[in-house]
Write a protein that holds these residues in place. Sequence first.
Motif, mmCIF file in Angstrom:
data_model
loop_
_atom_site.group_PDB
_atom_site.id
_atom_site.type_symbol
_atom_site.label_atom_id
_atom_site.label_comp_id
_atom_site.label_asym_id
_atom_site.label_seq_id
_atom_site.Cartn_x
_atom_site.Cartn_y
_atom_site.Cartn_z
ATOM 1 N N ASN A 3 36.088 22.457 32.799
ATOM 2 C CA ASN A 3 37.591 22.994 32.280
ATOM 3 C C ASN A 3 38.045 22.481 31.546
ATOM 4 O O ASN A 3 39.361 21.527 31.539
ATOM 5 C CB ASN A 3 38.654 22.534 33.790
ATOM 6 N N ILE A 4 37.022 22.715 30.119
ATOM 7 C CA ILE A 4 38.014 22.453 29.100
ATOM 8 C C ILE A 4 37.562 23.644 27.763
ATOM 9 O O ILE A 4 36.259 24.577 27.674
ATOM 10 C CB ILE A 4 37.271 20.764 28.753
ATOM 11 N N THR A 26 49.353 26.792 24.877
ATOM 12 C CA THR A 26 50.603 26.811 25.902
ATOM 13 C C THR A 26 49.801 27.649 27.279
ATOM 14 O O THR A 26 49.851 27.606 28.197
ATOM 15 C CB THR A 26 51.821 27.083 25.635
ATOM 16 N N GLN A 27 48.810 28.711 26.754
ATOM 17 C CA GLN A 27 48.282 29.723 26.335
ATOM 18 C C GLN A 27 47.152 29.083 27.806
ATOM 19 O O GLN A 27 47.194 29.379 28.896
ATOM 20 C CB GLN A 27 47.508 30.671 26.237
ATOM 21 N N ILE A 28 46.070 28.135 26.858
ATOM 22 C CA ILE A 28 45.520 28.215 27.487
ATOM 23 C C ILE A 28 46.113 26.710 28.693
ATOM 24 O O ILE A 28 45.219 27.233 30.105
ATOM 25 C CB ILE A 28 45.028 27.344 26.320
ATOM 26 N N GLY A 32 45.315 26.768 33.230
ATOM 27 C CA GLY A 32 45.143 25.518 34.040
ATOM 28 C C GLY A 32 43.571 24.803 33.502
ATOM 29 O O GLY A 32 43.128 23.821 34.052
ATOM 30 N N LYS A 33 43.830 24.951 32.150
ATOM 31 C CA LYS A 33 42.329 24.546 31.729
ATOM 32 C C LYS A 33 43.008 23.074 30.258
ATOM 33 O O LYS A 33 44.136 23.271 30.186
ATOM 34 C CB LYS A 33 41.328 25.358 30.644
ATOM 35 N N ASN A 34 41.790 22.033 30.523
ATOM 36 C CA ASN A 34 42.271 20.871 29.710
ATOM 37 C C ASN A 34 41.964 21.732 28.022
ATOM 38 O O ASN A 34 41.514 22.699 28.295
ATOM 39 C CB ASN A 34 41.508 19.755 29.762
ATOM 40 N N VAL A 35 42.161 20.781 26.995
ATOM 41 C CA VAL A 35 42.672 21.076 25.610
ATOM 42 C C VAL A 35 42.312 20.667 24.608
ATOM 43 O O VAL A 35 42.516 19.791 24.744
ATOM 44 C CB VAL A 35 43.543 22.034 24.923
ATOM 45 N N ALA A 36 41.174 20.890 24.403
ATOM 46 C CA ALA A 36 40.144 20.254 23.017
ATOM 47 C C ALA A 36 41.057 20.879 22.272
ATOM 48 O O ALA A 36 40.299 22.002 20.829
ATOM 49 C CB ALA A 36 38.882 20.257 23.128
ATOM 50 N N LEU A 37 41.851 20.117 20.483
ATOM 51 C CA LEU A 37 42.498 21.056 19.084
ATOM 52 C C LEU A 37 41.517 20.730 18.208
ATOM 53 O O LEU A 37 40.896 19.242 18.383
ATOM 54 C CB LEU A 37 43.421 20.231 19.395
ATOM 55 N N ASP A 38 40.253 21.106 18.388
ATOM 56 C CA ASP A 38 39.606 21.249 17.221
ATOM 57 C C ASP A 38 40.573 20.832 15.514
ATOM 58 O O ASP A 38 41.090 22.498 15.316
ATOM 59 C CB ASP A 38 38.359 21.876 17.082
ATOM 60 N N LEU A 39 40.788 19.770 15.200
ATOM 61 C CA LEU A 39 40.910 19.911 13.800
ATOM 62 C C LEU A 39 40.791 19.392 12.560
ATOM 63 O O LEU A 39 41.037 19.297 11.658
ATOM 64 C CB LEU A 39 42.890 18.703 13.969
ATOM 65 N N SER A 40 39.381 19.942 12.542
ATOM 66 C CA SER A 40 38.468 19.353 11.838
ATOM 67 C C SER A 40 38.335 19.929 10.728
ATOM 68 O O SER A 40 38.618 19.741 9.922
ATOM 69 C CB SER A 40 37.458 19.293 12.270
ATOM 70 N N GLY A 41 39.287 21.555 10.681
ATOM 71 C CA GLY A 41 39.180 22.505 9.260
ATOM 72 C C GLY A 41 41.305 22.220 8.982
ATOM 73 O O GLY A 41 40.972 22.317 7.948
ATOM 74 N N CYS A 42 41.450 21.110 9.647
ATOM 75 C CA CYS A 42 43.025 21.315 9.023
ATOM 76 C C CYS A 42 43.090 20.157 8.064
ATOM 77 O O CYS A 42 43.259 18.752 8.378
ATOM 78 C CB CYS A 42 43.791 20.300 10.551
ATOM 79 N N GLY A 64 48.502 17.781 35.333
ATOM 80 C CA GLY A 64 47.678 17.099 35.221
ATOM 81 C C GLY A 64 46.501 17.068 34.683
ATOM 82 O O GLY A 64 45.839 16.957 35.004
ATOM 83 N N LEU A 65 46.653 17.990 33.607
ATOM 84 C CA LEU A 65 46.026 17.875 32.625
ATOM 85 C C LEU A 65 45.424 17.634 31.388
ATOM 86 O O LEU A 65 46.157 16.713 30.866
ATOM 87 C CB LEU A 65 46.063 19.638 32.079
ATOM 88 N N LYS A 66 44.926 17.585 29.955
ATOM 89 C CA LYS A 66 44.817 16.347 29.061
ATOM 90 C C LYS A 66 44.603 17.485 27.915
ATOM 91 O O LYS A 66 43.969 18.582 27.908
ATOM 92 C CB LYS A 66 43.596 16.073 29.491
ATOM 93 N N LEU A 67 44.766 16.501 26.918
ATOM 94 C CA LEU A 67 45.219 17.359 25.521
ATOM 95 C C LEU A 67 43.723 16.237 24.443
ATOM 96 O O LEU A 67 44.376 15.223 24.329
ATOM 97 C CB LEU A 67 46.204 17.280 25.190
ATOM 98 N N PHE A 68 42.948 16.403 24.630
ATOM 99 C CA PHE A 68 42.289 16.276 23.612
ATOM 100 C C PHE A 68 42.088 16.609 21.769
ATOM 101 O O PHE A 68 42.468 18.114 21.407
ATOM 102 C CB PHE A 68 40.309 16.409 23.242
#
Length: 103
Positions: A3-4, A26-28, A32-42, A64-68
């Motif tokens: 669920n990510i 916010t849409q993700i 009801g999904k956890n979010v993995a923010l890919d900042l590798s190009g940032c 009750g979700l997580k942000l990675f």
Amino acid sequence: MENIEVHKVGEVLDASTSKMEQEAITQILGQGKNVALDLSGCKYVSSAGLRVMLYSYKVAAMDGLKLFLIGVSEEVREVMAITGFERFFSFYQTIDECINQPG
């Protein structure tokens, strides 16, 4: 972890991109999904970008979700450490490392 969903952030996370990025994250979370923010190009995160991350963290936590955070550059991580934001997040080098974590 199940669920990510991975969201790739552009080269700059600042006032000019923060609204668009916040809406996408916010849409993700709204699904009801956890979010993995890919900042590798940032390469650059302004205070507006840090606010996006903190706001997203708070929204996720309320549901009750997580942000990675994935692939954060040394420069961005340093800014996060100085501001104290670092303590809110789990950091991973790669998408696979994040997705395959236990739990």
